[in-house]
Design a protein around this motif. Structure first.
Motif, PDB file in Angstrom:
ATOM      1  N   THR A   1       6.865  -2.055  29.839  1.00 52.18           N
ATOM      2  CA  THR A   1       7.777  -3.143  29.486  1.00 52.18           C
ATOM      3  C   THR A   1       7.709  -3.418  27.985  1.00 52.18           C
ATOM      4  OG1 THR A   1       7.555  -4.108  31.685  1.00 52.18           O
ATOM      5  CG2 THR A   1       8.386  -5.552  29.951  1.00 52.18           C
TER       6      THR A   1
ATOM      7  N   ARG B   1       9.553  -0.615  26.202  1.00 53.94           N
ATOM      8  CA  ARG B   1      11.012  -0.774  26.392  1.00 53.94           C
ATOM      9  C   ARG B   1      11.537  -1.918  25.534  1.00 53.94           C
ATOM     10  NH1 ARG B   1      15.339  -2.042  26.281  1.00 53.94           N
ATOM     11  NH2 ARG B   1      17.088  -1.774  27.701  1.00 53.94           N
TER      12      ARG B   1
ATOM     13  N   ASN C   1      13.945  -1.802  21.812  1.00 54.29           N
ATOM     14  CA  ASN C   1      15.184  -2.238  22.455  1.00 54.29           C
ATOM     15  C   ASN C   1      16.444  -1.724  21.758  1.00 54.29           C
ATOM     16  OD1 ASN C   1      16.582  -3.707  24.497  1.00 54.29           O
ATOM     17  ND2 ASN C   1      17.066  -5.249  22.942  1.00 54.29           N
TER      18      ASN C   1
ATOM     19  N   PHE D   1      17.369   1.690  22.907  1.00 48.62           N
ATOM     20  CA  PHE D   1      17.962   1.670  24.248  1.00 48.62           C
ATOM     21  C   PHE D   1      19.386   1.122  24.214  1.00 48.62           C
ATOM     22  CE2 PHE D   1      13.528   2.185  25.262  1.00 48.62           C
ATOM     23  CZ  PHE D   1      13.548   3.003  26.383  1.00 48.62           C
ATOM     24  N   GLN D   2      19.658   0.177  23.321  1.00 52.01           N
ATOM     25  CA  GLN D   2      21.030  -0.333  23.184  1.00 52.01           C
ATOM     26  C   GLN D   2      21.956   0.749  22.626  1.00 52.01           C
ATOM     27  OE1 GLN D   2      21.221  -4.003  20.954  1.00 52.01           O
ATOM     28  NE2 GLN D   2      19.714  -4.992  22.264  1.00 52.01           N
TER      29      GLN D   2
ATOM     30  N   PRO E   1      22.212   4.014  25.842  1.00 52.85           N
ATOM     31  CA  PRO E   1      21.980   3.419  27.173  1.00 52.85           C
ATOM     32  C   PRO E   1      21.489   4.411  28.228  1.00 52.85           C
ATOM     33  CG  PRO E   1      24.160   2.837  26.316  1.00 52.85           C
ATOM     34  CD  PRO E   1      23.559   3.803  25.359  1.00 52.85           C
TER      35      PRO E   1
ATOM     36  N   ASP F   1      17.819   4.377  29.523  1.00 52.78           N
ATOM     37  CA  ASP F   1      17.336   3.509  30.603  1.00 52.78           C
ATOM     38  C   ASP F   1      17.254   4.251  31.936  1.00 52.78           C
ATOM     39  OD1 ASP F   1      16.479   0.968  29.830  1.00 52.78           O
ATOM     40  OD2 ASP F   1      18.526   0.276  29.526  1.00 52.78           O
ATOM     41  N   GLN F   2      17.954   5.385  32.030  1.00 56.59           N
ATOM     42  CA  GLN F   2      17.911   6.196  33.253  1.00 56.59           C
ATOM     43  C   GLN F   2      16.890   7.325  33.162  1.00 56.59           C
ATOM     44  OE1 GLN F   2      19.720   4.886  35.687  1.00 56.59           O
ATOM     45  NE2 GLN F   2      20.341   3.411  34.125  1.00 56.59           N
TER      46      GLN F   2
ATOM     47  N   PHE G   1      13.205   3.715  32.968  1.00 57.09           N
ATOM     48  CA  PHE G   1      13.001   2.614  32.031  1.00 57.09           C
ATOM     49  C   PHE G   1      13.759   1.345  32.405  1.00 57.09           C
ATOM     50  CE2 PHE G   1      10.780   4.981  28.618  1.00 57.09           C
ATOM     51  CZ  PHE G   1       9.852   4.004  28.319  1.00 57.09           C
ATOM     52  N   HIS G   2      14.871   1.455  33.098  1.00 55.57           N
ATOM     53  CA  HIS G   2      15.589   0.232  33.456  1.00 55.57           C
ATOM     54  C   HIS G   2      14.742  -0.681  34.355  1.00 55.57           C
ATOM     55  CE1 HIS G   2      16.710   1.237  37.638  1.00 55.57           C
ATOM     56  NE2 HIS G   2      16.815   2.478  37.196  1.00 55.57           N
ATOM     57  N   ASN G   3      13.739  -0.106  35.011  1.00 55.37           N
ATOM     58  CA  ASN G   3      12.828  -0.908  35.835  1.00 55.37           C
ATOM     59  C   ASN G   3      11.863  -1.746  34.995  1.00 55.37           C
ATOM     60  OD1 ASN G   3      13.839   0.232  38.238  1.00 55.37           O
ATOM     61  ND2 ASN G   3      12.497   1.995  37.999  1.00 55.37           N
TER      62      ASN G   3
ATOM     63  N   SER H   1      12.780  -3.256  31.894  1.00 56.24           N
ATOM     64  CA  SER H   1      13.451  -4.069  30.887  1.00 56.24           C
ATOM     65  C   SER H   1      13.140  -5.537  31.133  1.00 56.24           C
ATOM     66  CB  SER H   1      14.954  -3.817  30.878  1.00 56.24           C
ATOM     67  OG  SER H   1      15.519  -4.155  32.114  1.00 56.24           O
TER      68      SER H   1
END
Length: 151
Positions: free
Chosen positions: A104, A107, A111, A114-115, A118, A121-122, A145-147, A149
């Protein structure tokens, strides 16, 4: 697992790495202070070995590419000198418990990357528990990674 507090995270970029590029090479060194609970994330072309202590409780990570997809590879070092299987067992438990917090923090700390991308995040997260003792030496899929955020 300890709750993640973004205000306890400091991020440093090195070696020409910026908040948005490049994705590869991009190495992460996450360390912490036992006294304050502060987290320190260094992102650079190489791991921040100058931030690593003899405690070896850092989390190292990097983006890798396999054919047509990116994945995130994590390394945690279970054994500590002097080598002792009971100590390694305890460290293995601690790493497993605290790894969601570390992911976390990574991530959140990166950030903007990741923005901008995108699809990251997968990305699958592959965790390598490095140990001389077979019960702790393993490679595991820790989801995407979306898990991890910050909600």
């Amino acid at each position: 697992m300890t709750n993640f507090s973004p205000e306890k995270l400091s991020v440093e970029y090195r070696d020409g790495i910026t908040p948005v590029q490049p994705v590869i090479p991009r190495h992460y060194t996450l360390t912490h202070s036992d006294l304050t609970g502060d987290l320190f994330l260094t992102i650079g072309n190489h791991y921040a070995w100058d931030k690593v202590t003899s405690m070896r409780d850092e989390v190292l990570g990097e983006w890798k590419e396999n054919s047509s997809f990116l994945y995130y590879c994590v390394y945690v070092y279970i054994d500590q000198e002097p080598f002792n299987q009971l100590i390694s067992a305890k460290r293995y438990e601690v790493f497993r418990r605290e790894l969601p917090l570390a992911l976390t923090a990574i991530r959140c700390g990166d950030n903007l990357l990741f923005q901008n991308y995108p699809i990251l995040d997968q990305a699958i997260i592959v965790v390598n528990f490095v140990s001389a003792y077979p019960p702790f030496a393993r490679q595991e899929n820790w989801g995407m990674f979306h898990n991890y955020s910050v909600k």
